[in-house]
Scaffold this active site. Structure first.
Site, PDB file in Angstrom:
ATOM      1  NE  ARG A 184      -6.244   1.737   0.066  1.00 35.42           N
ATOM      2  CZ  ARG A 184      -6.245   2.859   0.726  1.00 35.42           C
ATOM      3  NH1 ARG A 184      -5.158   3.304   1.295  1.00 35.42           N
ATOM      4  NH2 ARG A 184      -7.341   3.560   0.839  1.00 35.42           N
ATOM      5  CG  HIS A 212     -12.971   3.675   3.374  1.00 36.18           C
ATOM      6  ND1 HIS A 212     -13.583   4.786   3.938  1.00 36.18           N
ATOM      7  CD2 HIS A 212     -11.652   3.815   3.634  1.00 36.18           C
ATOM      8  CE1 HIS A 212     -12.676   5.546   4.503  1.00 36.18           C
ATOM      9  NE2 HIS A 212     -11.489   4.992   4.335  1.00 36.18           N
ATOM     10  NE  ARG A 227      -9.028  12.302   3.733  1.00 39.83           N
ATOM     11  CZ  ARG A 227      -9.158  11.012   3.420  1.00 39.83           C
ATOM     12  NH1 ARG A 227     -10.089  10.625   2.570  1.00 39.83           N
ATOM     13  NH2 ARG A 227      -8.380  10.122   3.961  1.00 39.83           N
ATOM     14  CG  ASN A 231      -1.835   1.133   1.319  1.00 46.58           C
ATOM     15  OD1 ASN A 231      -1.762   2.049   0.493  1.00 46.58           O
ATOM     16  ND2 ASN A 231      -2.722   1.113   2.302  1.00 46.58           N
ATOM     17  CD  GLU A 256      -8.939  -0.956   4.331  1.00 47.31           C
ATOM     18  OE1 GLU A 256      -8.436  -0.651   5.440  1.00 47.31           O
ATOM     19  OE2 GLU A 256      -9.209  -0.117   3.474  1.00 47.31           O
TER      20      GLU A 256
END
Ligand code: ADP
Length: 403
Positions: free
Chosen positions: A90, A179, A240, A9, A384
């Site tokens: 990813r 996600h 964010r 990732n 994940e």
């Protein structure tokens, strides 16, 4: 025998690695390169040595790049990597081109490069990781697993924005959602725990980490989600903003000295919990500060919980019935206080949590934190990396069986 999959990732100043054996459940080792291209980069490798969890930190020379970090990782783990069967990456944005994980070909790489404009903060780095691994492991098949892919089932009414239709046709402006790998893992795991087939379950899942989003899942498929064209939309997050008035950019440009790029950078990196609290993007820090009466922390946590409840309630409109509301991600998995406050802010649903199960982050078998008779609420830790490893193993195996 090659029997290991490396999950990669690649982020702006970091790379996370996970090395998985065939069962794709628990990594043999994980590692994290941080502060790349900065003053004090490092690579930390976590593994069990003689039954003991061990962290080995390698300080890297200043300004070490992603390539440098990968080289050090390879040097340090070469005993394992000689058994490498493939690499799973990813990739944040798969656009409309990728509906599922793929075994990468040169043509895919060209398509991926065309998606860079849709996720300029993420995709170029994901692509860099793919190219570097291709160079370092030329014989290993590489798989891309997309954050957006799980949301390909969104109906048109959920993915179109109310903007000129040719913006969608010409510029691919639409809701994509993110996600997705986490939602796929959590939905499968929840269905398994409830002992129901995936295509017969309806879930509302809140993934609350540094990035936060939620998704409505009908018959096992994503039908609405809070993130949009970019991962800036929806809930309030660590740094964010989440959804804001689309007129905000123009207003801020007029009344401040900020450029469009400045505003965008602030909405991505200086907003959310960090911006509201003027203290931190980290929920643990904020909860401690809130207990010490820090006003900014109180404000940030309050707005965060209200907005999370508001997003969840909106997504709930897509479900005629719901098997469970599920919390996952760092905050969702570890903060009983935040779970409770989000549910309390959702005033027209009568959730009743079991205090003890909530404090333990879920019943060990089912993940349940709600009382009997209450709408079901579960905590399910996401994984994940395991999902990426699983996809990589299965694509490599299906290629081998077709060869
Ligand atoms: P990422 O999205 O980067 O993978 P995580 O899923 O690990 O991040 O979530 C990070 C967030 O989880 C941080 O805000 C962190 O403070 C929060 N978190 C982790 N543990 C706890 C805890 N025990 N209580 C409250 N928040 C927590």
């Amino acid at each position: 025998m090659s029997h290991l999959v490396l999950v990669v990732n690649c982020g702006s100043s970091s790379i996370k690695f996970g090395l998985f054996d065939n069962d794709a459940q628990h990594p043999i080792l994980t590692a994290q390169a941080e502060q790349l291209n900065e003053a004090t980069p490092s690579l930390t490798i976590h593994q069990e040595i003689n039954g003991e969890k061990t962290d080995t930190v390698h300080n890297l020379p200043a300004s070490s790049s992603h390539r440098d970090a990968l080289q050090v990782f390879i040097d340090q783990t070469s005993d394992h990597l000689q058994h490498l069967a493939g690499v799973g990456h990813r990739v944040v944005h798969g656009g409309e081109a990728f509906h599922q994980s793929v075994l990468l070909t040169d043509a895919h790489l060209d398509t991926l490069a065309e998606l860079n404009d849709l996720a300029p903060l993420h995709n170029p780095l994901n692509l860099l990781g793919i190219r570097l691994c291709h160079e370092f492991f030329p014989d290993a098949p590489q798989v891309a697993v997309f954050d957006t892919a799980f949301h390909h089932s969104l109906p048109e009414s959920a993915y179109l924005y109310g903007v000129p239709y040719n913006w969608y046709e010409q510029f691919h402006v639409r809701r994509y959602g993110f996600h997705g790998t986490s939602y796929r893992f959590v939905a499968q795991e929840a269905a398994r725990r409830l002992n129901k087939p995936l295509d017969q379950v309806n879930f509302l899942i809140a993934h609350l980490g540094n990035g936060c989003s939620a998704t409505a899942i009908r018959h096992g498929e994503s039908v609405d989600t809070s993130m949009g064209l970019t991962p800036l939309d929806g809930m309030i997050m660590g740094t964010r903003s989440g959804s804001i008035d689309p007129g905000l950019h123009q207003h801020m440009q007029h009344i401040s000295h900020l450029s469009l790029d400045d505003i965008s950078a602030q909405l991505n990196r200086a907003s959310g919990l960090k911006g509201l609290s003027d203290l931190s993007n980290d929920m643990r820090t904020l909860l401690e500060a809130e207990a010490a009466q820090h006003e900014g922390a109180q404000r940030a946590v309050q707005v965060y919980c209200f907005r999370a409840a508001r997003e969840l309630a909106a997504l709930n409109a897509s479900l005629s019935s719901r098997d469970a509301l599920i919390f996952t991600g760092g905050i969702g998995e570890h903060s009983g206080v935040i779970r409770r406050r989000i549910l309390a802010a959702w005033r027209n649903e009568k959730f009743r949590l079991d205090d003890e199960l909530n404090a333990r982050h879920g019943d060990p078998d089912t993940g349940r934190i709600s009382q009997t008779g209450s709408p079901l609420v579960l905590v399910i830790p996401t994984n994940e990396e395991s999902m990426i490893a699983k996809d990589t193993f299965s694509l490599i195996q299906s290629q081998a069986s077709h060869a």
